[in-house]
Write an enzyme that holds these catalytic residues in place. Structure first.
Site, mmCIF file in Angstrom:
data_model
loop_
_atom_site.group_PDB
_atom_site.id
_atom_site.type_symbol
_atom_site.label_atom_id
_atom_site.label_comp_id
_atom_site.label_asym_id
_atom_site.label_seq_id
_atom_site.Cartn_x
_atom_site.Cartn_y
_atom_site.Cartn_z
ATOM 1 N N HIS A 44 5.816 -11.909 5.807
ATOM 2 C CA HIS A 44 5.684 -11.409 4.436
ATOM 3 C C HIS A 44 7.060 -11.143 3.875
ATOM 4 O O HIS A 44 7.975 -10.717 4.582
ATOM 5 C CB HIS A 44 4.831 -10.139 4.377
ATOM 6 C CG HIS A 44 5.250 -9.064 5.338
ATOM 7 N ND1 HIS A 44 4.942 -9.114 6.682
ATOM 8 C CD2 HIS A 44 5.944 -7.915 5.156
ATOM 9 C CE1 HIS A 44 5.425 -8.043 7.282
ATOM 10 N NE2 HIS A 44 6.057 -7.298 6.381
ATOM 11 N N GLU A 97 6.450 -4.346 10.987
ATOM 12 C CA GLU A 97 5.235 -3.643 11.415
ATOM 13 C C GLU A 97 4.040 -4.586 11.481
ATOM 14 O O GLU A 97 3.198 -4.462 12.372
ATOM 15 C CB GLU A 97 4.917 -2.497 10.453
ATOM 16 C CG GLU A 97 5.979 -1.410 10.426
ATOM 17 C CD GLU A 97 5.726 -0.412 9.292
ATOM 18 O OE1 GLU A 97 4.607 -0.414 8.717
ATOM 19 O OE2 GLU A 97 6.645 0.344 8.975
ATOM 20 N N ILE A 157 0.822 -1.213 0.000
ATOM 21 C CA ILE A 157 0.000 0.000 0.000
ATOM 22 C C ILE A 157 0.859 1.267 0.000
ATOM 23 O O ILE A 157 0.394 2.341 -0.378
ATOM 24 C CB ILE A 157 -0.968 -0.020 1.216
ATOM 25 C CG1 ILE A 157 -2.196 0.827 0.960
ATOM 26 C CG2 ILE A 157 -0.266 0.380 2.495
ATOM 27 C CD1 ILE A 157 -3.310 0.611 1.980
ATOM 28 N N ASN A 161 11.422 -8.290 6.947
ATOM 29 C CA ASN A 161 11.627 -7.619 8.233
ATOM 30 C C ASN A 161 11.072 -8.511 9.344
ATOM 31 O O ASN A 161 9.962 -9.041 9.206
ATOM 32 C CB ASN A 161 10.926 -6.263 8.234
ATOM 33 C CG ASN A 161 11.511 -5.305 7.214
ATOM 34 O OD1 ASN A 161 12.714 -5.265 7.021
ATOM 35 N ND2 ASN A 161 10.652 -4.546 6.547
HETATM 36 P P1 DGP Z 1 6.959 -4.486 7.514
HETATM 37 O O1 DGP Z 1 6.043 -5.211 8.479
HETATM 38 O O2 DGP Z 1 7.713 -3.359 8.178
HETATM 39 O O3 DGP Z 1 7.905 -5.381 6.796
HETATM 40 O O4 DGP Z 1 6.076 -3.788 6.383
HETATM 41 C C1 DGP Z 1 4.683 -3.915 6.282
HETATM 42 C C2 DGP Z 1 4.267 -3.392 4.930
HETATM 43 O O5 DGP Z 1 2.887 -3.637 4.779
HETATM 44 C C3 DGP Z 1 4.473 -1.890 4.697
HETATM 45 O O6 DGP Z 1 5.362 -1.725 3.580
HETATM 46 C C4 DGP Z 1 3.112 -1.351 4.362
HETATM 47 C C5 DGP Z 1 2.309 -2.586 4.042
HETATM 48 N N1 DGP Z 1 0.910 -2.512 4.454
HETATM 49 C C6 DGP Z 1 0.445 -2.187 5.686
HETATM 50 N N2 DGP Z 1 -0.894 -2.258 5.708
HETATM 51 C C7 DGP Z 1 -1.271 -2.632 4.453
HETATM 52 C C8 DGP Z 1 -2.545 -2.869 3.844
HETATM 53 O O7 DGP Z 1 -3.609 -2.748 4.455
HETATM 54 N N3 DGP Z 1 -2.535 -3.232 2.543
HETATM 55 C C9 DGP Z 1 -1.372 -3.376 1.833
HETATM 56 N N4 DGP Z 1 -1.488 -3.745 0.557
HETATM 57 N N5 DGP Z 1 -0.157 -3.168 2.377
HETATM 58 C C10 DGP Z 1 -0.122 -2.793 3.670
#
Ligand code: DGP
Length: 120
Positions: free
Chosen positions: A105, A100, A36, A92
């Site tokens: 993922h 986060e 996103i 991560n």
């Molecule tokens: P991290 O946990 O720090 O590896 O990154 C989480 C990623 O997930 C961040 O790049 C933003 C993405 N993200 C967070 N919420 C959503 C969502 O609701 N939809 C999508 N498509 N991506 C999301």
């Protein structure tokens, strides 16, 4: 390691269909969708459908079929994206890894030169 999975995380909600996503690939064991907040021309997230909170959780406990399905999704995403000149795969993990969303993922990033691996 005690792997606790919180099923209220945002990717669990995406998998349950409670939150929309922009799917690029899906199989029995994995889902791939656009991040996103893209940080490169290609920024796709690949997640297992199983309840795994991190790469080490998935590597230790996912079945061979789940692991094969996950890597089939990575293969498909790379084949359909502009990453022929190279890409970066990032998982991560927990606090020091700045994770986060506590559902495993893999970020697939590419489409431009990405620079050094870590900002010092
Ligand atoms: P991290 O946990 O720090 O590896 O990154 C989480 C990623 O997930 C961040 O790049 C933003 C993405 N993200 C967070 N919420 C959503 C969502 O609701 N939809 C999508 N498509 N991506 C999301």
């Amino acid at each position: 390691m005690d792997f606790h999975y919180d099923d209220q995380n945002i990717f669990a909600k995406i998998l349950r269909g409670e939150i929309p996503n922009s799917t690029v690939y899906e199989n029995d064991h994995a889902l791939a969708f656009h991040d996103i907040q893209p940080q490169a021309p290609v920024h796709i997230l690949v997640i297992p459908k199983g309840a795994y909170m991190s790469l080490d959780h998935f590597a230790a406990h996912a079945t061979p079929a789940e692991q094969a399905g996950f890597f089939a999704a990575i293969t498909a995403v790379c084949a359909m994206s502009d990453v022929g000149s190279g890409f970066r795969a990032i998982a991560n993990t927990r606090a020091h890894g700045a994770q986060e969303v506590p559902h495993f993922h893999m970020h697939i990033l590419g489409g431009r030169p990405l620079g050094p691996m870590l900002a010092m």
